[in-house]
Design an enzyme around this catalytic site. Structure first.
Site, mmCIF file in Angstrom:
data_model
loop_
_atom_site.group_PDB
_atom_site.id
_atom_site.type_symbol
_atom_site.label_atom_id
_atom_site.label_comp_id
_atom_site.label_asym_id
_atom_site.label_seq_id
_atom_site.Cartn_x
_atom_site.Cartn_y
_atom_site.Cartn_z
ATOM 1 N N GLY A 1 0.814 -1.213 0.000
ATOM 2 C CA GLY A 1 0.000 0.000 0.000
ATOM 3 C C GLY A 1 0.850 1.267 0.000
ATOM 4 O O GLY A 1 0.353 2.361 -0.261
ATOM 5 N N SER B 1 2.238 -5.567 -3.199
ATOM 6 C CA SER B 1 0.854 -5.904 -2.844
ATOM 7 C C SER B 1 0.497 -7.320 -3.277
ATOM 8 O O SER B 1 1.225 -7.965 -4.034
ATOM 9 C CB SER B 1 -0.093 -4.924 -3.525
ATOM 10 N N CYS B 2 -0.634 -7.783 -2.812
ATOM 11 C CA CYS B 2 -1.088 -9.139 -3.131
ATOM 12 C C CYS B 2 -1.192 -9.360 -4.628
ATOM 13 O O CYS B 2 -0.731 -10.381 -5.150
ATOM 14 C CB CYS B 2 -2.425 -9.418 -2.457
ATOM 15 N N ASN B 3 -1.798 -8.412 -5.338
ATOM 16 C CA ASN B 3 -1.967 -8.593 -6.782
ATOM 17 C C ASN B 3 -0.627 -8.576 -7.508
ATOM 18 O O ASN B 3 -0.397 -9.375 -8.419
ATOM 19 C CB ASN B 3 -2.888 -7.506 -7.349
ATOM 20 N N HIS C 1 -1.030 -1.663 -11.271
ATOM 21 C CA HIS C 1 -0.370 -2.956 -11.083
ATOM 22 C C HIS C 1 0.782 -3.194 -12.056
ATOM 23 O O HIS C 1 1.791 -3.799 -11.689
ATOM 24 C CB HIS C 1 -1.410 -4.085 -11.209
ATOM 25 N N HIS D 1 -9.175 -11.993 -5.164
ATOM 26 C CA HIS D 1 -9.159 -11.363 -6.483
ATOM 27 C C HIS D 1 -9.071 -12.472 -7.527
ATOM 28 O O HIS D 1 -8.651 -13.586 -7.224
ATOM 29 C CB HIS D 1 -7.919 -10.480 -6.658
ATOM 30 N N GLN E 1 -6.216 -11.899 -1.276
ATOM 31 C CA GLN E 1 -5.686 -10.592 -0.860
ATOM 32 C C GLN E 1 -5.182 -10.576 0.578
ATOM 33 O O GLN E 1 -4.338 -9.768 0.937
ATOM 34 C CB GLN E 1 -6.767 -9.504 -1.032
#
Lengths: 340, 340
Positions: free
Chosen positions: B110, B139-141, B194, B220, B301
């Site tokens: 973040g 980040s997760c994505n 992203h 996601h 996520q």
């Protein structure tokens, strides 16, 4: 006047009926329902004669206070052309009924291409439907894909299309479908059926599609990427979209970044049932990097095929042979104003 | 033993704390909360000393029956490394605090890349973090994208990546976020953040990403398409994924076609909090057409960055210099069993 019957007065059927009523060259001779429902009352309030599939159920309707004009066979005897707006797969079963009655028939995208042997999109292959007895109007997603692909292909040539459909789980009034809380692969395999379906209208297009279903009722969203045969120009594409009668631009100045706000905007514009008949291409998303084009477009599952169906009626009846003329008349009759 | 503090005991922080506890080479010295909450009780039940950001609020916690071990500054004095798991943007503001305390710090995705100047993914650039004082775990994505892109790039070379992230609206326990019923463009412009974020880890990759937010809390979903530098082989890619410690295959035999069923499967496998630490690549979706690869992958996520954070601790502390060794130890310590 072209006499139109609607077999299946549901999400699509009721919209087509209203759209027919707005046209100067056609009229509704009747609509059908299988059982009493809110939509049956709506048909009565619109003054549409209501026919029923199973005439032995006449008393069920009459007890509910809904007048029955007769059987579906009797409705077919009154019309020049029938719009089959029954649930997916039912159309194929109804085909023999229409042939027996000697009426032309339009099927929806829930049927296979083979139901009619010709799949229709106003902006792509109107003239192929001229004089035909049976035509399938492709589904909402395929309609939305065909419109934008044809526009770009005509200008630049399209080498390959990759598109992801983020699909609504159900229609707003449909309380029996899901998911409540999941992203469902639709299907898990690649490609989804949309790519082959686009090829039923635009056979030369090289396209791969993927699809998921998400918990919303408000429109589908497409991520469309195209490899062009020569470098694209963003301004030129915006110009072409602005001139296209069935593709609208969602302007950045509106601040709209979602299907929900776009539907609210349709309400504010006075569109019946908040319908978005055109593709809603997000201008802010339109990206051109050399021969690589990418964009978001919203596709209203309840609405975009309605205007195509109206054009299809004229093509099959042979009353207007120029697609531009029919499209303009349909749009004008509906009081179509550009969204952006 | 590496002494670890968790600043921000929320969705990610509480998972990292549990994961640290499972490792043989590290321990939790404390976690922090800003106000009493269910998670503060969880920290107490786990036996984690609870520190608070604003020590003047000590009585608010104590009235709620939650013992306070001290201030965040006091927690920092006890640790070798702090995991900043505060809300996005807070990490940058906390950086000076960590520098003043002379402790190493891991930031979350973040935050901007500049918060640490190095962005981390275990399978991609572990060695770059060796001995560093500040590192950002992406980040997760981005983590999910980096893993699969690196795997394919190492085998075939990747000419271009196009990916669409269909994002969950909020976490399962988050009742304040939306949308309830919309597909939100995130953002309306292309690319989403992203793509550039992947380049913070894999700078040579040519990638364009798009993203939407949908009404679900469960993971996601990514649609990932890659143009390869040479023709791909589906079986070989499946083999590589099977061997990858952080990418799992969702086998067709499971019948799973959605995030919801995949989460249920994690529960059934006994994963804590139904966590999917690896990418969930749907085997049925894996399509190779010459040099064109396409697949669906689910990204949890709440979970995938947790294991990366554990590896990042070891890299920064310099205790294990081979990424494969740390990844294997993290997985083993968590009792990681393959999903398919």
């Amino acid at each position: 006047m072209i006499r139109v019957a609607i077999n299946g007065y549901g999400t699509i059927g009721k919209r087509v009926a209203d759209a027919v009523t707005c046209q100067p060259d056609m009229e509704i001779v009747g609509v059908s329902k299988t059982k009493p429902s809110a939509e049956a009352y709506v048909a009565a309030s619109r003054g549409f004669p209501l026919y029923i599939a199973d005439i032995t159920k006449r008393d069920v309707f009459e007890k509910a206070g809904i007048a029955v004009a007769g059987s579906v066979e009797e409705m077919l005897a009154e019309c020049d052309i029938v719009i089959d707006a029954t649930p997916g797969g039912m159309g194929a079963r109804n085909r023999a009924l229409y042939e027996k009655a000697g009426v032309k028939a339009i099927f929806q995208g829930g049927e296979d291409h083979e139901v009619a042997g010709i799949s229709f999109s106003s902006s792509c292959n109107y003239t192929e439907a001229l004089g035909k007895d049976a035509v399938r109007v492709v589904s909402c997603n395929t309609t939305g894909l065909c419109r934008i692909i044809k526009l770009v292909d005509d200008e630049y040539g399209v080498r390959k299309v990759r598109a992801t459909m983020i699909r609504r789980g159900g229609d707003p009034g449909d309380i029996k479908r899901g998911p409540i809380d999941a992203i469902v692969l639709n299907p898990v395999t690649i490609p989804s059926h949309h790519g082959p379906d686009v090829k039923s209208v635009l056979p030369e297009i090289n396209i791969v599609t993927t699809a998921v279903i998400v918990p919303t009722t408000m429109m589908h969203m497409h991520v469309v990427q195209m490899d062009l045969k020569k470098p694209g120009d963003r301004d030129r594409i915006i110009e072409l979209i602005t001139a296209h009668p069935r593709i609208g631009l969602v302007r950045p100045a509106t601040g709209i970044t979602s299907t929900a706000e776009l539907k609210e905007f349709m309400n504010d514009l006075g569109r019946p049932r908040s319908d978005l008949w055109e593709n809603g291409v997000f201008e802010g998303s339109l990206s051109v990097d050399g021969d690589d084009l990418c964009l978001f477009q919203a596709i209203h599952q309840e609405a975009d095929v309605v205007v195509e169906t109206i054009d299809c009626i004229r093509a099959m009846m042979g009353t207007i042979s120029d697609p531009r003329e029919s499209i303009a008349l349909t749009n004008y009759s509906l009081g179509f104003t550009p969204i952006g």
